[in-house]
Design a protein around this motif. Structure first.
Motif, PDB file in Angstrom:
ATOM      1  N   GLY A  40       0.861  -1.178   0.000  1.00  0.00           N
ATOM      2  CA  GLY A  40       0.000   0.000   0.000  1.00  0.00           C
ATOM      3  C   GLY A  40       0.895   1.225   0.000  1.00  0.00           C
ATOM      4  O   GLY A  40       1.606   1.483  -0.952  1.00  0.00           O
ATOM      5  N   ARG A  41       0.913   1.932   1.120  1.00  0.00           N
ATOM      6  CA  ARG A  41       1.875   3.034   1.209  1.00  0.00           C
ATOM      7  C   ARG A  41       3.272   2.414   1.250  1.00  0.00           C
ATOM      8  O   ARG A  41       3.430   1.255   1.660  1.00  0.00           O
ATOM      9  CB  ARG A  41       1.592   3.922   2.420  1.00  0.00           C
ATOM     10  N   PRO A  42       4.274   3.145   0.782  1.00  0.00           N
ATOM     11  CA  PRO A  42       5.614   2.551   0.653  1.00  0.00           C
ATOM     12  C   PRO A  42       6.106   1.860   1.927  1.00  0.00           C
ATOM     13  O   PRO A  42       6.086   2.435   3.014  1.00  0.00           O
ATOM     14  CB  PRO A  42       6.502   3.746   0.300  1.00  0.00           C
ATOM     15  N   GLY A  43       6.482   0.578   1.772  1.00  0.00           N
ATOM     16  CA  GLY A  43       7.042  -0.185   2.880  1.00  0.00           C
ATOM     17  C   GLY A  43       6.033  -0.861   3.787  1.00  0.00           C
ATOM     18  O   GLY A  43       6.420  -1.467   4.787  1.00  0.00           O
ATOM     19  N   LEU A  45       2.149  -3.229   4.052  1.00  0.00           N
ATOM     20  CA  LEU A  45       1.101  -4.013   3.386  1.00  0.00           C
ATOM     21  C   LEU A  45      -0.173  -3.191   3.229  1.00  0.00           C
ATOM     22  O   LEU A  45      -0.522  -2.393   4.105  1.00  0.00           O
ATOM     23  CB  LEU A  45       0.782  -5.264   4.202  1.00  0.00           C
ATOM     24  N   HIS A  46      -0.870  -3.416   2.132  1.00  0.00           N
ATOM     25  CA  HIS A  46      -2.159  -2.770   1.886  1.00  0.00           C
ATOM     26  C   HIS A  46      -3.238  -3.476   2.708  1.00  0.00           C
ATOM     27  O   HIS A  46      -3.237  -4.710   2.810  1.00  0.00           O
ATOM     28  CB  HIS A  46      -2.485  -2.861   0.393  1.00  0.00           C
ATOM     29  N   GLY A  47      -4.137  -2.734   3.290  1.00  0.00           N
ATOM     30  CA  GLY A  47      -5.212  -3.318   4.099  1.00  0.00           C
ATOM     31  C   GLY A  47      -6.075  -4.291   3.321  1.00  0.00           C
ATOM     32  O   GLY A  47      -6.530  -5.299   3.854  1.00  0.00           O
ATOM     33  N   GLY A  48      -6.316  -4.016   2.043  1.00  0.00           N
ATOM     34  CA  GLY A  48      -7.111  -4.924   1.220  1.00  0.00           C
ATOM     35  C   GLY A  48      -6.403  -6.249   0.992  1.00  0.00           C
ATOM     36  O   GLY A  48      -7.044  -7.302   0.949  1.00  0.00           O
ATOM     37  N   ALA A  49      -5.090  -6.212   0.859  1.00  0.00           N
ATOM     38  CA  ALA A  49      -4.318  -7.452   0.702  1.00  0.00           C
ATOM     39  C   ALA A  49      -4.389  -8.273   1.984  1.00  0.00           C
ATOM     40  O   ALA A  49      -4.540  -9.496   1.940  1.00  0.00           O
ATOM     41  CB  ALA A  49      -2.868  -7.128   0.343  1.00  0.00           C
ATOM     42  N   ILE A  50      -4.303  -7.601   3.122  1.00  0.00           N
ATOM     43  CA  ILE A  50      -4.424  -8.294   4.411  1.00  0.00           C
ATOM     44  C   ILE A  50      -5.809  -8.921   4.527  1.00  0.00           C
ATOM     45  O   ILE A  50      -5.956 -10.079   4.903  1.00  0.00           O
ATOM     46  CB  ILE A  50      -4.151  -7.332   5.585  1.00  0.00           C
TER      47      ILE A  50
END
Length: 136
Positions: A40-43, A45-50
């Motif tokens: 998501g934001r650099p560095g 994990l994206h919340g949707g991926a989680i």
């Protein structure tokens, strides 16, 4: 123990870098690698991926639970409630579900996701599934 043959990760999960692994007689662990597909934001994990990983681990847990009992059911999620507990860092993310109850029509599953220490989850969720006879 292995995941029953009817359950395989869907194309979405494979595109997100998810894979199944055994976990000593419990539900399988679903692991997602960190990369451009899950950032998501650099560095981080994206919340949707989680959330996607939590959902796949819930399906895997319920499919395994039903398969071990010789029960064929269609599983349709009714709802999912996710708790984001801490930031997902650039490490692999693991998730495993636990079936709390699987009745004739409804199943309740709890899922936790962690990175380096299973005792320190970064996210968890509750999932409720509608169970029905498989289509013939």
């Amino acid at each position: 123990m292995s995941v029953p043959p009817p359950f395989g990760l869907p194309p979405f999960a494979l595109a997100m870098g998810m894979a199944l692994s055994d976990s000593d007689g419990e539900a399988p662990v679903v692991t997602m690698q960190f990369g451009p597909h899950s950032e998501g934001r650099p560095g981080f994990l994206h919340g949707g991926a989680i959330g996607g990983l939590l959902e796949m681990a819930g399906f895997a847990a319920l499919a395994t639970h039903l398969g071990q009992r010789g029960i064929e059911q269609r599983m349709k999620p009714i709802n999912i409630s996710i708790e984001y507990l801490r930031a997902g860092l650039p490490h692999p993310l693991h998730a495993m579900g636990q079936v709390l109850r699987a009745g004739r029509r409804v199943a309740n599953v709890r899922v936790e996701a962690w990175q380096t220490d299973r005792a320190t989850p970064i996210a968890s969720c509750w999932m409720n599934f509608h169970l029905s006879a498989p289509k013939s």
